[in-house]
Design a protein around this motif. Structure first.
Motif, mmCIF file in Angstrom:
data_model
loop_
_atom_site.group_PDB
_atom_site.id
_atom_site.type_symbol
_atom_site.label_atom_id
_atom_site.label_comp_id
_atom_site.label_asym_id
_atom_site.label_seq_id
_atom_site.Cartn_x
_atom_site.Cartn_y
_atom_site.Cartn_z
ATOM 1 N N LYS A 89 0.850 -1.189 0.000
ATOM 2 C CA LYS A 89 0.000 0.000 0.000
ATOM 3 C C LYS A 89 0.879 1.230 0.000
ATOM 4 N N LEU A 90 1.600 1.409 -1.085
ATOM 5 C CA LEU A 90 2.475 2.570 -1.206
ATOM 6 C C LEU A 90 1.899 3.513 -2.253
ATOM 7 N N VAL A 91 2.193 4.806 -2.073
ATOM 8 C CA VAL A 91 1.711 5.799 -3.027
ATOM 9 C C VAL A 91 2.832 6.063 -4.035
ATOM 10 N N PRO A 92 2.626 5.699 -5.302
ATOM 11 C CA PRO A 92 3.718 5.748 -6.275
ATOM 12 C C PRO A 92 4.322 7.142 -6.467
ATOM 13 N N SER A 93 3.500 8.200 -6.404
ATOM 14 C CA SER A 93 4.040 9.524 -6.737
ATOM 15 C C SER A 93 4.789 10.158 -5.569
ATOM 16 N N LEU A 94 4.729 9.544 -4.394
ATOM 17 C CA LEU A 94 5.441 10.115 -3.248
ATOM 18 C C LEU A 94 6.829 9.463 -3.106
ATOM 19 N N ARG B 181 -4.001 14.168 -1.790
ATOM 20 C CA ARG B 181 -3.331 13.478 -2.903
ATOM 21 C C ARG B 181 -3.345 11.965 -2.718
ATOM 22 N N GLU B 185 -4.940 9.155 -5.055
ATOM 23 C CA GLU B 185 -4.044 8.289 -5.811
ATOM 24 C C GLU B 185 -4.094 6.842 -5.352
ATOM 25 N N LYS B 186 -4.138 6.622 -4.062
ATOM 26 C CA LYS B 186 -4.070 5.249 -3.564
ATOM 27 C C LYS B 186 -4.874 5.167 -2.266
ATOM 28 N N ALA B 189 -3.949 2.821 0.555
ATOM 29 C CA ALA B 189 -2.806 3.188 1.387
ATOM 30 C C ALA B 189 -3.266 4.073 2.530
#
Lengths: 533, 328
Positions: A89-94, B181, B185-186, B189
């Motif tokens: 559960k990671l945010v790709p853009s961060l 954000r 986006e997710k 998460a």
């Protein structure tokens, strides 16, 4: 006794289905405790209850000796519990640091203090020996590194008990080994690790204590040293299972499927199938082994026309089919059992008859002058239900009402009766219970005896050992080598799965430097500048 | 040449800034929902209802600030209803957005009829417009022409343009912006870390309502002090289009809005030169279409090419062979 986690009599029902029934689980501080069981045995449900994502219908939970009600993950985290989910559960853009401190940002004057977060990440990363670049964006990192970030996330929240749900499913053998070493070092520091898995080998390799779940119940909790692999299987499945090699005659058919120098890219536009060449003859089962994500999916998708190839050649009975649409490829004799039955195998809301019709809805006897004959379709489906021993009430049942194994049988029934004489079978028994697995293997052998050419892709070596005449091993999109199914050398396969080239390269004509190929990373980072978008 | 000279001058720039303001405000509002993962096509309705209630508020309180507050409050109510339906009840965001847009259109007409007994527009009747802000010393320092560019606008013009850097700061450096954000986006998460997706989406929706309300109030109390039926005239939808192509990034939103504002201002100017009005009025929309087409043309998926470069890296062959294969 010093228990980090103590569950007593946990029961959880979903409607009429009991996922967990009276489960007792005691995890001592400072041990690696594996929870093992087949798919659907209730492992993930149990961990979600422990982590506060689900509420038990009955039972008591105590953490570190304190009885608690865990009604949200926040409560579990506050008590020093950390969970590394199977799907990251990671945010790709961060950035890496942003991801680690998400939800507990370090702030100064109301603004997020990036420098401090990066510094803290660096300290954590050094302390636990989990190497990451804190200011890098997560998008494009390899799964192995993503998992490191997930573990650091948990450590940054001061977890003392770490739950890992199927942590090795997406890792290469090397990454798994690194992970095990890390887990061992955690335990040496006095932390506790709960490890969920259905892989016997890794459970035997890494754990101190094993709890076996079957059908939502605890079958046994034992120290690993008192268990053998064989016993473990018996506990998991409930009976002795032998996946002995199926008896068979020699292969003497002509080449039915010929693949030469096939290249393709994955969804990230990276080369994922590299110069693959192989030949399957009629009446032969050619197995493809490899850790998931080493190009097998791409191979199956290119063959069935679902993914555009970069270049190469695929011939069905001598006829070039590369670049044709899936329906055209099927018309030329390829049947495809897709790797994910719920995505490409069936329409879960449609009836079994409708699922069976797919691809033949415009052909006699099902279609007559453009009008569908449902009576014929139902009759045919009824016959298939009988022949393939599908547990369903009738042809009008929606596919979703069946169990995974029976849905798989519906897909097999459709594809095996589609008239194709080249069968592309991707993960035929993934998530299928053992009884159904045997039946599916029987059916695949029957297809072989009828002279069909079968390309069997599987991540399970025992399946290939039981069925395949020859086994090719894929690593990083490349075919590493070939092993004879009759005298399967597990050691050799394991090495090739890990990217070590066997003594004799399988296809020297491609002129690929074997050392260079072996050194290439399994999950290459996308190139910074030339990435095609 | 003479025509061009009188067409492109400081006045055109000033007009561009004025016409950009409402669409910039509403698009920046939509940026919050876009970033939070909500496709909000209810912007038009929120803007329209705010424009109407800003006029009502201005008449009843006798002050432009009162009008502004009441207009924004009306937009917030719409935004709240939208959030309740979309976030809590998981209704389809397009259906709810359209329904609220239609409701806003109908409601303003019926209320106009009920309160003022007229159809069409509300003019005069004691509507107090927003004051113009004279930046002190601007004229002395910059001269008349340049001073026009930064001085003499209504306060909301400054709010709109200052909101761009403010939002960059919010997205880049604040917890709220980060959560918006992440939720967009997710979401899984966010959920796993105990961030309430619903709360973040409500906040984003209400921030959007606030900005859309300001946009509406600017329309009816800014340069013209009146309300006419459907006076938002598709600006909310234009904002949605800009949002889709900018993905809610404040700088890209600003660029898109400036383009549309410029086309709008240009068409106003062209009208005074005697061009056929139906052609002139189509200018902003034509410009927007061309711009969007150009953008999507650039972003279209490129055919997959197995370049020598990437193949070499994958194979990791030696540098000597690398250079020879490039030549062959």
């Amino acid at each position: 006794m010093d228990l980090a986690v103590d569950l007593q009599g946990i029961t959880k029902r979903f409607g009429a289905f009991t996922a967990n029934s009276g489960i007792d689980l005691a995890v001592r501080r400072g041990e690696i405790h594996a929870i093992i069981g087949e798919n659907g045995a209730g492992k993930t449900t149990l961990m979600n209850i422990l982590f506060g994502l689900l509420q038990p219908d009955e039972g008591r939970i105590a953490l570190n000796g304190k009885a608690m009600v865990i009604d949200s993950p926040a409560v579990a985290i506050a008590e020093g519990l950390g969970m590394v989910h199977q799907h990251f559960k990671l945010v790709p853009s961060l950035t890496v640091a942003d991801n680690i401190f998400l939800g507990m940002e370090i702030r100064r004057n109301g603004l997020i203090d990036r420098a401090a977060q990066i510094e803290r990440t660096r300290v954590l990363s050094q302390k636990f020996g989990l190497r990451v670049d804190p200011s890098e964006r997560v998008a494009g990192l390899s799964v192995g590194i993503e998992q490191r970030i997930e573990i650091l996330k948990v450590l940054a929240r001061d977890a003392r008990t770490i739950i890992l749900d199927e942590p090795t499913a997406v890792l290469t053998p090397q990454e798994s080994r690194d992970l095990f070493a890390t887990l061992r070092s955690f335990v040496d520091d006095g932390m506790t690790v709960i490890f969920i898995s259905h892989h016997l080998e890794e459970v035997m390799e890494v754990s101190d204590t094993v709890t076996v779940l079957r059908d939502g119940k605890v079958v046994a909790t034992r120290p690993k040293t008192s268990l053998s692999k064989r016993e473990l299987v018996r506990l998991m499945v409930g009976r002795d299972v032998s996946f002995d090699r199926r008896p068979r005659g020699p292969v003497d058919g002509k080449a039915a499927l010929e693949i030469a120098d096939l290249w393709a890219r994955d969804d990230r536009r990276l080369p994922m199938l590299k110069s693959a060449s192989l030949t399957v003859r009629s009446g032969e089962i050619l197995g493809i082994a490899g850790v998931a994500g080493n190009g097998q999916t791409e191979l199956a998708e290119v063959l069935s026309g679902l993914r555009p190839p970069s270049h190469g050649s695929v011939r069905l009975h001598g006829q070039e089919v590369l670049g044709l649409a899936p329906a055209q490829i099927r018309a030329r004799g390829l049947a495809h059992v897709p790797g994910d039955r719920m995505v490409r195998g069936v329409d879960r809301n449609a009836s079994l008859s409708a699922n069976m019709l797919m691809g033949r809805q415009d052909k006699a006897p099902f279609s007559h002058r453009g009008i569908l004959s449902w009576a014929t379709a139902h009759a045919e489906m009824r016959a298939l239900i009988k022949r393939f021993d599908i547990r369903a009430r009738g042809p009008k049942d929606p596919a979703r009402s069946l169990s995974g194994g029976n849905i798989q049988k519906v897909v097999l029934a459709r594809e095996f009766t589609a008239g194709g004489d080249v069968l592309l079978i991707d993960q035929p028994t993934r998530g299928v219970d053992i009884g159904a697995q045997e039946a599916i293997h029987d059916e695949i052998m029957r297809q072989r005896d009828q002279g069909r050419a079968i390309l069997l892709i599987s991540t399970q070596l025992d399946e290939l050992a039981a069925l395949a005449d020859r086994i090719l091993v894929m690593f990083d999109g490349r075919i590493m080598g070939e092993v004879d199914g009759e005298a399967m050398d597990e050691e050799a396969i394991g090495l090739m799965m890990a990217g070590v080239d066997p003594a004799t390269p399988v296809d020297p004509s491609t002129g690929i430097d074997p050392i260079g190929a072996a050194a290439a990373p399994a999950f290459p980072r996308p190139p910074a500048s030339e990435e095609v978008r | 040449m003479e025509v061009l000279g009188s067409l492109f001058n400081v006045a055109l720039l000033v007009a561009t800034i004025r016409t950009t303001t409402p669409i910039l405000l509403v698009a920046l509002g939509g940026s919050f929902t876009t970033k939070a993962g909500i496709f909000n096509i209810g912007l038009e309705g929120q803007m329209l209802i705010a424009a109407f209630f800003a006029v009502i508020g201005s008449i009843y309180t006798g002050s432009s600030v009162g009008g502004l507050v009441i207009g924004v409050a009306a937009a917030l109510v719409f935004a709240l209803v939208y959030a309740v339906l979309v976030v809590s009840f998981r209704a389809n965001e397009v259906v709810v957005g359209l329904a609220l847009n239609i409701l806003a259109g109908g409601m303003t007409i019926s209320l106009m009829k009920a309160i003022f007994g007229t159809r069409g527009s509300i003019v005069g009747r004691g509507i107090v417009g927003l004051p113009k802000v004279q930046v002190p010393g601007a004229r002395d320092l910059l001269g008349f022409n340049a001073a026009q560019l930064i001085s003499g606008y209504t306060p909301l013009v400054y709010v709109a343009f200052l909101a761009v850097p403010a939002m960059l700061l919010i997205y880049g450096r604040t917890r709220l912006g980060l959560y918006i954000r992440v939720v967009g986006e997710k979401p899984e998460a966010a959920e796993a870390l105990g961030i309430s997706i619903a709360r973040v989406r409500y906040t984003a929706s209400l921030l959007c309502g606030l900005m859309a309300g300001l946009a509406g109030a600017h329309m009816s109390l800014g340069y013209i002090t009146m309300f006419t039926e459907n006076m938002s005239a598709g600006r909310g939808f234009m904002a949605v289009a800009i949002l889709i192509f900018s993905a809610g990034d404040p700088l890209k939103v600003l660029a898109g809005c400036l383009l549309f504002g410029f086309a709008d201002a240009l068409s106003l100017r062209l009208q005074t030169f005697g061009f056929p009005s139906y052609l002139v009025l189509a200018v902003p929309y034509a410009v927007a279409l061309v711009a969007l087409f150009a953008l999507s043309w650039r972003a279209r998926p490129k055919t997959i090419r197995e370049t020598l470069e990437t193949m070499r890296r994958a194979l990791s062959v030696s540098p000597e062979r690398e250079s020879s294969s490039t030549r062959s």
